[in-house]
Design a protein around this motif. Structure first.
Motif: not given
Length: 208
Positions: A96-100, A102-110
């Motif tokens: 989901a992270f690679v294709t959509q 999703l989860g990019g927000g968690a990476v930005a927060v970190a």
């Protein structure tokens, strides 16, 4: 510092981390709107548990800092990375992270937490702290302003709800960045003559 006080400080950090994560989950719910759902994995395992872990690690870093530091303890500055790692452990999360995305927000927060923590720590090369501070500030401002475009008119800048969510997101991200500065800050040592805690010199601090 006694082991009991260390345990109490770590537990307090974990509690603060839980409160932070639960509050940020409320922000995410506002972003998602009426389609927001709460599940054991997505909410508890990917958001609340990481908050407890990060808060506990930062609390532990605080106790180490007050005791003069120890070898390798600066690596606790990477604690916020747990926010990015935990969601990736969920089923199909990497796909989901690679294709959509999703989860990019968690990476930005970190990233903004670690960078912002280093920038506000008062240690390290000035140019590096300025660079990290600018990047972290842009990420925080970006998330804050994105609030007004994520959920449409419901969170518009002209709506009280939109301003409230934006302020909540902004304050939580700034608070996280400040808390994340603990492992980067100068250690505290007690002077033998008066016992008053003072910041260790940069030379001695760097050795730790």
């Amino acid at each position: 510092m006694s082991s009991r006080r260390v345990t109490a400080t770590v537990a307090l950090g974990a509690l603060c981390g839980l409160a932070w994560a639960a509050s940020f989950r409320a922000v995410m719910s506002e972003f998602a709107g009426y389609g927001s759902t709460v599940s054991w994995l997505d909410t508890f395992a990917a958001i609340l548990l990481p908050g407890v872990i990060v808060g506990g690690l930062l609390g532990w870093a605080h106790t180490i800092r007050l005791r003069g530091g120890r070898p390798g303890w600066r690596w606790l500055g990477a604690a916020p990375a747990v926010f990015a790692i935990a969601p990736m452990l969920l089923p199909d999360a990497i796909v989901a992270f690679v294709t959509q995305g999703l989860g990019g927000g968690a990476v930005a927060v970190a990233l903004l937490a670690i960078g912002g923590g280093f920038a506000t720590s008062g240690r390290g090369r000035l140019w590096a702290r300025i660079l990290c501070g600018v990047i972290s500030a842009l990420l925080i401002v970006g998330v804050t302003l994105a609030t007004f475009g994520i959920a449409g008119p419901r969170l518009a800048v002209t709506e009280p709800r939109g301003v409230w969510v934006a302020l909540l997101a902004f304050s939580l991200l700034v608070l996280l960045a400040i808390a994340s500065s603990i492992p980067f800050r100068p250690v505290i040592e007690a002077q033998p003559d008066d016992g008053v805690p003072v910041a260790a010199s940069e030379r001695r601090d760097g050795a730790r």
